[in-house]
Design an enzyme around this catalytic site. Structure first.
Site, PDB file in Angstrom:
ATOM      1  N   HIS A  57       1.289  -1.204   0.354  1.00  6.58           N
ATOM      2  CA  HIS A  57      -0.122  -0.032   0.180  1.00  6.58           C
ATOM      3  C   HIS A  57       0.805   1.153   0.123  1.00  6.58           C
ATOM      4  CE1 HIS A  57      -3.929   2.004   1.219  1.00  6.58           C
ATOM      5  NE2 HIS A  57      -3.107   3.405   1.489  1.00  6.58           N
ATOM      6  N   HIS A  59       1.538   4.961  -1.829  1.00  7.91           N
ATOM      7  CA  HIS A  59       0.734   6.596  -2.743  1.00  7.91           C
ATOM      8  C   HIS A  59       1.880   7.426  -3.319  1.00  7.91           C
ATOM      9  CE1 HIS A  59      -3.085   6.803  -0.997  1.00  7.91           C
ATOM     10  NE2 HIS A  59      -2.478   6.047  -0.128  1.00  7.91           N
ATOM     11  N   GLN A 152      -9.765   9.287  -4.840  1.00 11.93           N
ATOM     12  CA  GLN A 152      -9.328  10.262  -3.049  1.00 11.93           C
ATOM     13  C   GLN A 152     -10.343  10.980  -2.352  1.00 11.93           C
ATOM     14  OE1 GLN A 152      -5.962  11.408  -1.509  1.00 11.93           O
ATOM     15  NE2 GLN A 152      -8.247  10.779   0.519  1.00 11.93           N
ATOM     16  N   HIS A 210      -8.723   1.767   0.539  1.00  8.83           N
ATOM     17  CA  HIS A 210      -8.686   2.339   1.682  1.00  8.83           C
ATOM     18  C   HIS A 210     -10.840   2.863   2.502  1.00  8.83           C
ATOM     19  CE1 HIS A 210      -5.783   4.620   0.057  1.00  8.83           C
ATOM     20  NE2 HIS A 210      -5.365   5.009   0.524  1.00  8.83           N
ATOM     21  N   GLU A 213     -10.940   4.096   7.506  1.00  6.47           N
ATOM     22  CA  GLU A 213      -9.952   5.005   7.681  1.00  6.47           C
ATOM     23  C   GLU A 213      -9.785   5.945   8.980  1.00  6.47           C
ATOM     24  OE1 GLU A 213      -7.040   6.322   4.857  1.00  6.47           O
ATOM     25  OE2 GLU A 213      -5.391   6.921   6.305  1.00  6.47           O
ATOM     26  N   ASP A 309       2.598   2.723   2.923  1.00  9.46           N
ATOM     27  CA  ASP A 309       1.376   4.188   2.753  1.00  9.46           C
ATOM     28  C   ASP A 309       1.852   5.602   1.877  1.00  9.46           C
ATOM     29  OD1 ASP A 309      -0.585   5.082   2.472  1.00  9.46           O
ATOM     30  OD2 ASP A 309      -1.119   5.289   4.854  1.00  9.46           O
ATOM     31  N   TRP A 315       1.074  13.851   3.944  1.00  7.57           N
ATOM     32  CA  TRP A 315       0.015  13.103   5.264  1.00  7.57           C
ATOM     33  C   TRP A 315       1.311  12.275   6.025  1.00  7.57           C
ATOM     34  CZ3 TRP A 315      -1.420  12.005   0.032  1.00  7.57           C
ATOM     35  CH2 TRP A 315      -2.901  12.877  -0.056  1.00  7.57           C
TER      36      TRP A 315
END
Ligand code: FE2
Length: 431
Positions: A57, A59, A152, A210, A213, A309, A315
């Site tokens: 996982h 991004h 997203q 996702h 979360e 991630d 983030w």
């Protein structure tokens, strides 16, 4: 006669002093004191030789964008999403490609040779998709990069995303994504899951959403995802990423939920570094940890794979492409400190992640791809403890990255003395 022989290797499954012979990019033989010679011989000297790390996982469209256009002040998931929204209008395909390729270099140096990256499909221009499809081709010789169509800004919440997500799939994105907890209502979240699972079933694609979360103990999307997985005949092809709300759920409800996840054959993908950072932000004290219930899921037979991630993005300000850092955090946050639990944390960044991604010919058996990492550690637990140095990274039988052992030189009594931090620890008992 082999192309490559690795000698005196310790394997993650406990086999020690093993030789591995490679021919034509595949493992041709595994055994003690293999006969034969090779063009290249590597003496692992009793160190750990592992199949490569797999990040289930990530991004890659936002990685290495830290500080653009500003830092996340609250540290929350929602400010991260807002910040990414501020950054997106300035993105070009070239910028995204450059950052992603830089990250892939870092990944290779760390022995990370398979990555599933979500790619934002919320914007009609699909610049991020165009960029990561180009990156997937560029890195194909050394990284297996899978792409997930990730809405997203919400599949139903943002107008037009149902259409852009399908366009992304038509362009060649591999997996159907989702973000049900970000839709406007719980009902919309459930509807998005139903529609996205239908889409995946119709196209014969895997699903990775996702899911839940949040710290909301009443979030119920993984339950819906499990039911839709069974309804559409998708067991083994669906992953639930994050699942952080399970940390806060009522214990009785979880005692019903985990068997449903196991029955549906869903892969659970927690992201320990990010979950411990983003969750519990609305708590005073005590603060929740926010990572899902990893030992309980594993005990129920659910395949649990860890993801990195984020690395230096809206983030998460930290990260280094090191999956051992991910496993190290999981051991702490999940209190996975028994020998068996620490060992299972290593599986979660290797074999379990490979299973979640459906990688073929992954592993250390005869016939598998000759992909290895030689670590400056003797076993998986020591590798996690030290976040061990990667001495060699091998892809299809060829060395693609290497480094000298990390040795410190001490000068305590006027005379230099060398210290290998991976050589002095007492050996652990057998499991
Ligand atoms: Fe994510």
């Amino acid at each position: 006669m082999f192309d490559l022989i690795l000698r005196h290797a310790n394997l993650p499954d406990g086999r020690s002093d093993v030789d591995i012979g490679v021919s034509h990019g595949r493992i041709a033989a595994v055994g003690q004191a293999l006969d034969g010679s090779a063009g290249t011989e590597i003496d692992a000297t009793g160190r750990l030789v592992s199949p490569p790390f797999v990040d289930s996982h990530f991004h890659m469209d936002s990685t290495l964008s830290l500080g653009l256009p500003r830092l996340n002040q609250s540290g929350t998931l929602l400010e991260g999403i807002a910040l990414w929204g501020e950054l997106k209008p300035s993105l070009t395909a070239d910028v995204v490609i450059e950052r992603a390729l830089n990250y892939c270099d870092l990944a290779v140096a760390q022995g990370l040779l398979a990555i599933r990256s979500h790619v934002d499909v919320s914007d009609a221009n699909l610049i991020t998709v165009e960029a990561l499809l180009a990156v997937r081709e560029r890195v194909r010789p050394y990284i297996d990069l899978q792409l997930v169509a990730f809405p997203q800004d919400g599949y139903l919440r943002k107008p037009g995303v149902t259409e852009t997500l399908e366009r992304a799939l038509a362009m060649g994105v591999d997996v159907v994504g989702g973000i049900p907890h970000f839709e406007r209502t719980m009902a919309d979240g459930a509807l998005s899951i139903r529609r996205l699972c239908r889409l995946a079933a119709d196209r014969g694609l895997p699903v990775d959403m996702h899911c839940d979360e949040s710290d909301d103990p009443l979030s119920r999307h993984i339950e819906t995802l499990a039911a839709e997985t069974v309804r559409h005949g998708l067991p083994g092809r669906v992953a639930g990423s994050h699942l952080t709300s399970m940390h806060s759920m009522d214990n009785y409800y979880v005692s019903k939920l985990i068997p449903l996840i196991a029955e549906a054959g869903i892969h659970a993908i927690p992201n320990p570094l990010i979950n411990i950072t983003l969750q519990g932000r609305h708590d005073s004290y005590p603060k929740r940890r926010g990572m899902t219930r990893v030992p309980e899921l594993m005990a129920a037979g659910v395949n649990v794979a860890f993801g990195h991630d984020c690395v230096m993005d809206p983030w998460y300000s930290m990260g280094s492409g090191d999956m051992l850092e991910v496993a190290h955090m999981a051991v702490h946050v999940g209190q996975m400190t028994s020998l068996a639990a620490m060992r299972s944390a290593y599986d979660a960044i290797t074999v379990n992640s490979a299973r979640a991604l459906g990688l073929e010919a992954y592993g250390l058996d005869v016939g598998c791809n000759a992909d290895f990492v030689v670590l400056q550690a003797r076993d998986p637990i020591e590798a996690i403890r030290l976040k061990a140095h990667r001495l060699a990274v091998i892809r299809r039988g060829k060395v693609i990255a290497r480094s000298v052992p990390k040795i410190s030189e001490l000068m305590l009594d006027g005379r230099p003395r060398q210290l290998d931090t991976a050589s002095f620890a007492p050996p652990l008992p057998d499991l």
